[in-house]
Design a protein around this motif. Structure first.
Motif: not given
Lengths: 297, 315, 435
Positions: A119-126, B20-35
């Protein structure tokens, strides 16, 4: 994936050029070193195995050649382990803790790795780098502050004390390992699916995970083994014999001050490990297939 | 899935990515929640506290106060601390290099076609499966000063004439614990690299063979570069775990003889838990951080960012 | 937390003894007039070191069981190897949770005295009733005039030797002075029957003999006023003696931890070592009569200072302040140490453990097997590792850091000259005392 031709699978992991190798070459390059590796890796097991079935007096005397095999075969040590301690119960505890912690860690890690890598969201690398911070303070100190948390959640002396703390050292590794495997999955596959209207979750489930099976297996094996082996947290956070894990139980029960019940200790090491090895042998077969068909350009 | 074989055009990628960039930020956050939850709840506080303790003079059972770098000034004058730093570096470097070399070799061997492949692969994992505390005991015994099976065999074979003092001489003891660590660590390195090898397409080798490449060339030009990301991860973790190894040493030598095998993790434990100086012990643990960080950063910047595949992800 | 029931306890401790009717009756009548009354509904959890011998644990659990039946206080016992008690005790003291009572080792109480219940009333009561505590028990129990732990037992650590081999070397037994002892060890070595003492970081055996040899020549880590004086001519003299003594050791003693000498002795590799009674007990248990018949125990030889300088291991019971039921803990400990009970316990311990109260000195356990005889004197002859100073945090830290053991090992193996080893130890010990 599903309609992959059978012929590709068959030779999938042979490195492609095996058929060119001559027999003498294979002996020197493959079987000889493999034999040495296996010998060195297995010798301690041989030692553990004979210790398991030797009588205590025989273990102590090393007169003559008797050290290398068993003169008088005995089940005394095994019997002590299985019937005079709660070993079977500890094994069940260990399995429960291990399976749960492994599953939990893989679950967290799959999402995290996918998010960071794909997904490479902003800050993913960090974030990916920050996850490493988990390893900065070694468990030999970390258990003291960790105990405070366990205490606050009221988890002392329950399996959850372990199920919830093991992922702290499992998730970072699994995440990084999976990131490595996810990266090897061509971006194009996802793009196509996105074009076709698939959601990210569907992509993860239908495309990425099946392709990353070897990665999942190695991450799983890693997580399973580390939970299986863990000693210090299991020692500190668990008190009751009924909840103990096998390593702690075995050490507690079979070392009496400065007297080691060697035979039973070694039996404890073996009996728990061999079933797990069989389990792994089933899993590592999957290393063979899954990947190759898809990655081919 | 039917489209796998075809490489899609370059065009949609850019636009899709942008869309999808903006969308990815949201999804990224969502996917990071469990960990994120697991790590933040169970690790952030203890980790922070662990580091903080290193800056205080807390003793077990007695609250302390902030003393800044006092512990470190204190440790700087402690020869045992420096010895443990030396031991740790030696232990980590030697064990990791050998684990990598042998592990990669074993992985390459296991990647070949052979009978009983799955079984052999599982057997190879055995040293990794046995609980460390118990395998360390087996090694303790194998290295016994009087009844070592290795000494015994070598004597019977006429190669040596007295027992090897495995754990009683400083350098012997270092070599012995390193050997035990390697024994324990090889399977993991090998199996993980093997999984990496499996992802390399055989067609690459076939093509290279047709072009007349030698084995060495194939290894250097195909295998190694394609394996680099996995190597980076595996070795980073191998280094991290070796660096903070505790159980093996604690069982086999307790840091002896003459503290020749005391690692920073074991010294930290000895000072903090056995000696009760939680602050000082934590400071030793904190002193490990620069080493661990540099290992991580080396892996991250040195190896991780190498391009992996065509159309790679490190753009 | 898990439920406490008597059945559970008996179930989890396999082979546990249950209180017989006589014991039960005694417990009931004791409970009528017990000195400390447990809080209503009290439950206790005790963590102890893993038994050295089954009969001791059986006796211990039978007593606990009788107590539970007589008073209704449910008690849960967990055990761990004595090295593994450390992290548990550390968590208990710093997090404030864990067992109510930890039956610990050495002087760990001095690391966290504030986390412990004042048990002066228990100890004063027992001391008055049972002929007084041995001085060593008071040293391990009292801090600043308050008892912070009950010194439940000492564990003797004496010279173990093979009788016939020592006789072959021309001695009737272990000589009573260090000069002859060195001569004996040289002769044993010449006969191909070397001795060996642990030189690794062995917290029991290593400390025991290293402190003995240091003190025997008049050296010590600190003096009476807590000045670090380990770099002294006396220490150097002891290390020179060690240097010579170590030449008579079997190869590899430098690596030994607590368990190695047991194995070597039982394998007939060594003729002399220092240990608790566990070697003898293991030989008896395994029916190795060639060893059990031919071995005996002896006091450590006396050095130039002219008096015994021995180190035995203390196992005090510590009650933590986080306990909800401190009175119950006191009541339980009192019950265990009352004569009828303690006698049974001592009997079960078959010489492994020695009484801290003088009244138990004439217990038959010491006379029924003459090979146990020296262990009777463990409490009487032991010094604390802070000798001649007082136990405290700094002393415990120096002890935990193996300063004395390392010094002796370095001199023994010739890695450092006695002077260098003593200087190094001085520096290391001063770190803790200058604060």
């Amino acid at each position: 994936m599903t309609d992959r031709p059978a012929s590709t699978t068959k030779n999938a992991d042979e490195g492609g050029t095996d058929y060119l190798e001559t027999i003498p070459y294979r002996v020197v390059a493959v079987y000889l070193p493999l034999g040495v590796f296996l010998f060195v890796l297995l010798f301690p097991f041989y030692w553990m195995t004979i210790a398991t079935f030797k009588s205590n007096t025989e273990l102590l005397t090393t007169e003559g050649f008797a050290a290398l095999w068993i003169v008088k075969f005995t089940f005394e040590n095994v019997e002590r382990l299985l019937f005079q301690t709660e070993y079977p119960r500890w094994l069940v505890n260990t399995l429960f803790v291990t399976f749960t912690a492994t599953f939990l860690s893989l679950f967290c890690a799959v999402f995290a790795a996918y998010a960071i890598e794909k997904l490479r969201y902003s800050g993913a690398r960090l974030v990916g780098l920050a996850i490493f911070l988990a390893y900065l303070v070694p468990p030999s100190i970390l258990f003291i502050p960790l105990a405070t948390i366990i205490f606050k959640f009221g988890l002392f002396d329950t399996p959850f004390a372990l199920i919830l703390t093991y992922p702290t050292f499992l998730i970072p590794f699994c995440t990084w390992l999976l990131m490595g495997y996810f990266r090897s999955i061509p971006y194009e596959l996802e793009e196509c699916a996105l074009v076709d209207g698939a959601t990210r979750f569907q992509i993860l489930r239908k495309i990425i995970l099946p392709l990353a099976v070897p990665g999942l297996i190695s991450a799983g094996i890693f997580a399973f083994t580390l939970s299986w082996n863990e000693y210090l947290y299991a020692l500190v956070f668990i008190s009751s014999s009924e909840v103990k894990t096998a390593p702690v139980g075995v050490v507690t029960e079979l070392i009496e001050g400065d007297v080691y019940r060697w035979g039973s200790l070694m039996a404890g090491a073996l009996f728990g490990s061999i079933p797990v090895a069989f389990l792994y042998s089933f899993f590592v077969q999957h290393y063979v297939s899954s990947m190759t068909g898809a990655v081919k350009e | 899935m039917a489209v796998i074989g075809e490489s899609p055009g370059r065009m949609p990628r850019v636009t899709l990515g942008a869309r999808l960039h903006n969308n990815n930020n949201f999804l990224g956050l969502l996917f990071m929640i469990p960990a994120g939850i697991m790590l933040l709840v169970f690790l952030a506080y203890p980790l922070g506290l662990g580091v903080w303790l290193g800056l205080t003079d807390v003793k077990i059972g007695r609250p302390g106060k902030f003393i800044g770098l006092g512990n470190f000034r204190w440790l700087a004058q402690d020869s045992l601390f420096w010895l443990s730093v030396f031991n740790t570096l030696l232990y980590t470097v030697v064990a990791s290099v050998i684990k990598f070399g042998l592990g990669l070799w074993l992985a390459l061997i296991l990647n070949k076609h052979m009978p009983f492949k799955a079984m052999i692969r599982a057997i190879v994992l055995l040293p990794f499966i046995v609980p460390t505390v118990l395998s360390a005991m087996a090694f303790w015994w194998i290295y016994d000063a009087q009844d070592s099976i290795i000494s015994f065999l070598l004597i019977q074979l006429g190669l040596i004439d007295s027992n090897i003092d495995f754990l009683g001489k400083a350098n012997n003891a270092r070599a012995s614990v390193i050997a035990a660590n390697i024994w324990r660590g090889i399977p993991f390195v090998a199996i993980t690299l093997l999984a990496g090898l499996q992802t390399i397409s055989p067609t690459l080798y076939e093509a290279a063979t047709i072009d007349g490449a030698t084995r060495m060339q194939m290894f250097r030009k195909i295998t190694f570069p394609l394996l680099t990301p996995i190597i980076a991860v595996v070795m980073t973790f191998s280094v991290l775990f070796t660096f903070s190894d505790f159980q093996l040493i604690w069982v086999m030598t307790r840091g002896g003889p003459f503290n020749a095998t005391h690692l920073m993790a074991t010294l930290a434990y000895q000072r903090a838990i056995v000696g009760g100086s939680l602050g000082e012990g934590s400071a030793i643990a904190v002193a490990m951080i620069p080493f661990l960080l540099s290992a991580i950063l080396f892996s991250y910047f040195g190896l991780q960012r190498r391009k992996w595949q065509q159309g790679g992800t490190d753009d | 937390m898990s439920k406490f029931t008597r059945r559970d306890m008996l179930k989890t401790t396999v082979g546990a003894a249950v209180a017989g009717p006589a014991l039960l009756a005694a417990a009931r009548s004791w409970a009528q007039e017990m000195k400390f009354t447990p809080e209503p509904g009290a439950k206790l959890r005790m963590l102890r070191w893993k038994r050295f011998v089954q009969s001791e644990e059986d006796a211990f659990l039978a007593l606990i069981d009788a107590y539970t039946q007589a008073t209704g206080v449910e008690i849960r016992i967990d055990s761990l190897g004595f090295e593994d008690l450390r992290p548990k005790a550390a968590v208990a003291a710093s997090v404030g949770t864990g067992p109510d009572i930890i039956w610990n080792i050495h002087a760990d109480a001095f690391l966290y005295p504030d986390a412990l219940v004042d048990v002066s009333d228990v100890c004063n009561y027992l001391g008055e009733k049972y002929g007084g505590w041995y001085p060593i028990a008071e040293e391990y129990g009292i801090k600043d005039g308050k008892w912070i732990g009950v010194p439940f037992v000492m564990s003797g650590n004496f010279i173990n030797y093979r009788v016939s081999w020592v006789q072959d070397a021309g001695y009737d037994g272990i000589p009573d002075n260090t000069t002859d002892f060195l001569d004996l060890m040289k002769k044993l070595k010449a006969n191909g029957r070397p001795g060996g003492f642990a030189l690794g970081n062995a917290s029991g055996d290593g400390n025991a003999w290293a402190h003995w040899i240091l003190w025997s020549h008049g050296g010590s880590v600190i003096d009476k006023d807590e000045n670090v004086v380990i770099n002294s001519p006396e220490t150097i003299a002891s290390l020179e003696y060690v240097r010579e003594l170590a030449d008579t050791f079997i190869e590899g003693a430098a690596s030994w931890l607590d368990g190695n000498n047991n194995k070597a002795f039982l394998a007939s590799d060594i003729s002399v070592t220092n240990n608790g009674i566990s070697i003898y007990a293991a030989a008896l248990r395994e029916g190795m009569t060639d060893i059990s018949d031919d071995m005996d125990h002896a006091f450590y030889p006396v050095g130039p200072v002219g008096k015994p300088t021995e180190f035995h291991v203390a196992f005090p019971m510590l009650t933590y302040k986080h306990s909800d039921f401190p009175e119950a803990a006191k009541s339980l400990i009192t019950w265990m140490m009352e004569a009828d009970q303690y006698n049974q316990f001592l009997q079960g311990a078959v010489g492994y453990l020695t009484q801290p109260l003088r009244a138990f000195e004439d217990h038959p356990v010491w006379t029924e097997d003459p090979k146990r005889a020296v262990f009777q004197k463990a409490s009487e002859r032991s010094l604390s590792f802070a000798y001649p100073g007082k136990l405290g945090r700094a002393a415990t830290e120096v002890f935990a850091d193996f300063v004395v053991v390392n010094m002796v090992a370095e001199a023994a193996t010739g890695r450092k000259t006695p002077q260098e080893a003593a200087e190094d130890a001085q520096r290391r010990a001063e770190r803790y005392y200058v604060l």
